[in-house]
Scaffold this motif. Sequence first.
Motif, short mmCIF file in Angstrom:
data_model
loop_
_atom_site.label_atom_id
_atom_site.label_comp_id
_atom_site.label_asym_id
_atom_site.label_seq_id
_atom_site.Cartn_x
_atom_site.Cartn_y
_atom_site.Cartn_z
N ASP A 209 0.78 -1.32 -0.02
CA ASP A 209 0.24 -0.05 0.17
C ASP A 209 0.71 1.28 0.05
OD1 ASP A 209 -1.90 1.97 0.31
OD2 ASP A 209 -2.83 1.24 2.13
N PRO A 210 0.71 2.35 -1.00
CA PRO A 210 1.49 3.37 -0.95
C PRO A 210 1.71 4.33 0.30
CG PRO A 210 0.61 2.95 -3.15
CD PRO A 210 0.01 2.10 -2.17
N THR A 236 -5.47 7.13 -2.42
CA THR A 236 -6.53 6.16 -2.40
C THR A 236 -7.68 6.60 -3.48
OG1 THR A 236 -6.82 6.73 0.20
CG2 THR A 236 -8.93 6.02 -0.81
N ALA A 237 -7.42 7.89 -3.99
CA ALA A 237 -8.47 7.88 -5.32
C ALA A 237 -7.77 7.02 -6.39
CB ALA A 237 -8.40 9.34 -5.60
N LEU A 238 -6.31 6.80 -6.45
CA LEU A 238 -5.69 6.35 -7.64
C LEU A 238 -6.09 4.84 -7.06
CD1 LEU A 238 -2.25 8.12 -7.97
CD2 LEU A 238 -4.28 8.09 -9.51
N LEU A 239 -6.02 4.13 -5.93
CA LEU A 239 -6.33 3.18 -5.86
C LEU A 239 -7.66 2.61 -6.19
CD1 LEU A 239 -4.61 2.43 -2.37
CD2 LEU A 239 -3.79 1.44 -4.50
N GLU A 240 -8.58 3.51 -5.84
CA GLU A 240 -9.84 3.18 -6.43
C GLU A 240 -10.12 3.20 -8.08
OE1 GLU A 240 -12.14 6.20 -4.45
OE2 GLU A 240 -12.09 5.33 -2.34
N ASP A 241 -9.47 3.76 -8.41
CA ASP A 241 -9.55 3.90 -10.11
C ASP A 241 -8.78 2.85 -10.68
OD1 ASP A 241 -11.25 5.99 -9.71
OD2 ASP A 241 -9.53 7.51 -10.17
N GLY A 242 -7.87 2.08 -9.96
CA GLY A 242 -6.87 1.19 -10.72
C GLY A 242 -5.65 1.51 -11.46
N ALA A 243 -5.36 3.01 -11.23
CA ALA A 243 -4.48 3.76 -12.13
C ALA A 243 -2.82 3.50 -11.69
CB ALA A 243 -4.79 5.16 -12.03
N ILE A 244 -2.69 2.68 -10.68
CA ILE A 244 -1.32 2.43 -10.08
C ILE A 244 -0.95 0.97 -10.21
CG2 ILE A 244 -1.39 4.50 -8.64
CD1 ILE A 244 -1.83 2.66 -6.32
N GLY A 245 -1.85 0.20 -11.03
CA GLY A 245 -1.24 -1.05 -11.34
C GLY A 245 0.16 -1.10 -12.00
#
Length: 298
Positions: A209-210, A236-245
């Motif tokens: 978790d970042p 948290t917003a990036l995790l919800e959007d799945g943008a940091i995979g």
Amino acid sequence: MVVDDSTGSCSECGGRLRATETELICENCGLVSGEDAIDRGPEWRSFDDGPDRRRTGAPLTRSRHDRGLSTEIGYGSGSGPRSRLTGRKRRQIARLRREHNRARISTKAERNQVYGFTEIKRVNGLLSLPASVREQSCTLFESAQSEGLLQGRSLEGFAAAAIYATCRTNSLARTIDEIVAVARADADELKAAYDALNRELELPTGPIDPTQYLPRYASKLELEPAIENRARELVTALLEDGAIGGRNPSGVAAACLYAAAGEREEWPSITQTAAADVADVAPATIRSTAVALDDRKQ
């Protein structure tokens, strides 16, 4: 526990004095006539019919190959009875101490454990990790040795990998580069040992978790708590959007701090280079995550 031992009379009322655990009190008026701060009773209380437990030595620990059960012949402080020993007696004790230390390690496996546990203790102290991490890392190292994973591999690498794996399972944010910087193993040795641990022992590790990196990075960059909280919202917003995979979680945390610091005029801004140095990533990593944040705002 009250001791039925009369020790005199009270100076106030003339009543009988009775010694308790640490005080000398009057049975009539309750006056504390004397005090003994040393509790000579057992350390633990026994609430069952079993034997009364008393301290007989240091507690067991998994960070020593013999669980801490072995004894040692001490060196003394240079005063007391030791100073009255003759030269011949001191040489004899030195020989006994040497042979005793040799007898504590009887096999090559125990010698490897002693070396690995010592390296784990050293790295754990340099990284300022809690004692529980050291205990779990030593247990993991011993499990790897029992499974025969150390054969043909670096002991230093497994010691560093045990600490890294323990940090992963306990949600403690430590990167491979941070561990390699203080360990006697390089990154390749650590990764090879960690892959073997994760594959053979099936460690309960998941994605990092970042947000675990934010408090430490914010402290190094001397950022305000408000900036850290805003960076946490961005992560948290990036995790919800799945943008940091597929992105480096350490770099994502630093990039969110960089983006959060630049949102308001009253907040001190930081450069991409400063954020990259803290996270030990390239400035391009910070830049790409910042671009992803800008695209999300649009």
